[in-house]
Design a protein around this motif. Structure first.
Motif: not given
Length: 272
Positions: A29-37, A257-261
């Motif tokens: 989970w990236c800071a901009d809300g996108s996901l890398l896979v 894999c966690w969201a930043p928040d």
């Protein structure tokens, strides 16, 4: 086959944010809300609300495995690729994509996490015919230090958000459990102790939880396409609980894999 990128939330709900054919693995989970896979040896991005994956340019690195992690400042992505070296090697590429810069001198090395200050990476490696262990490397110099000893196999490391612990799965005497250890290699602590085979612990950014993958008793290694479960542990220690069960394993939860928040985390499941 089909892959589903899913988000788990603390109310127990699971949302499928992308369905695709073929094997999609290891969401960050990236800071901009996108996901890398990872898919087909390449790195892909899923933007918030998008229905398609878009490729991330990685130059000659076209044999990526599913070990990749964006840096804490979001400027670069650490990837693991074997196209140049024949065995997994860690490289840094710009977050927007670009030419890889080699980081690890010794092989094989499988990327797993960053220190919170972005100065070090933590990864799994095998050296001189010995077992797989946990290593730290300085980003500026590439200097490497082993932080585990006395394990038959140690893998899946990830830093806690305060930088005080490295969580990992460690095997001793045939039992694979979740452990944590100080970055200087002291004070190892076993955090799970049961019949399940526990892999890939990921501490939440708020310091409260650790999510990890649990295989059935007797599982060897970390195979794909089994009936597995995700468990949630308190970071301070204590009893965990099962939160979701699905078909998966390798590729489902390999990387942070966690969201930043800390409101949710991403994983992949593979419907039969």
């Amino acid at each position: 086959m089909e892959s589903e990128i899913c988000l788990w939330r603390h109310d127990g709900s699971v949302e499928v944010v992308h369905r695709g054919t073929g094997r999609i693995e290891a969401p960050n989970w990236c800071a901009d809300g996108s996901l890398l896979v990872n898919a087909e040896g390449r790195l892909w991005r899923l933007a918030p609300g998008a229905d398609r994956l878009t490729p991330v340019e990685t130059g000659f690195a076209t044999q990526l495995n599913n070990d990749h992690v964006p840096s804490p400042d979001g400027q670069v992505i650490a990837i693991s690729d074997k196209a140049e070296t024949g065995a997994s090697c860690i490289y840094l590429v710009p977050a927007a994509g670009g030419a890889p810069h080699r980081l690890t001198a010794q092989l094989p090395s499988w990327m797993h996490g960053w220190s919170p200050d972005g100065r070090r990476v933590v990864y799994a490696g095998a050296r001189d015919g010995g077992p797989v262990g946990i290593y730290l490397a300085e980003v500026e110099t590439g200097d490497e230090t082993c932080v585990t000893a006395g394990f038959d196999h140690a893998d899946g490391p990830d830093f806690s958000a305060d930088g005080r612990w490295i969580w990992f799965n460690g095997e001793r005497d045939g039992a694979v459990d979740i452990w944590r250890i100080r970055p200087d290699g002291t004070t190892p602590e076993r955090m799970t102790d049961g019949p399940g085979v526990d892999w890939f612990p990921h501490p939440s950014p708020d310091g409260r939880h650790v999510v990890h993958l649990r295989y059935p008793p007797g599982t060897q290694g970390h195979p794909a396409d089994l009936d597995v479960a995700l468990w949630l542990l308190p970071q301070a220690g204590g009893e965990g609980r099962e939160i979701v069960r699905f078909r998966g394993g390798q590729g489902s939860l390999n990387v942070p894999c966690w969201a930043p928040d800390s409101s949710s985390f991403a994983f992949v499941r593979y419907p039969a």
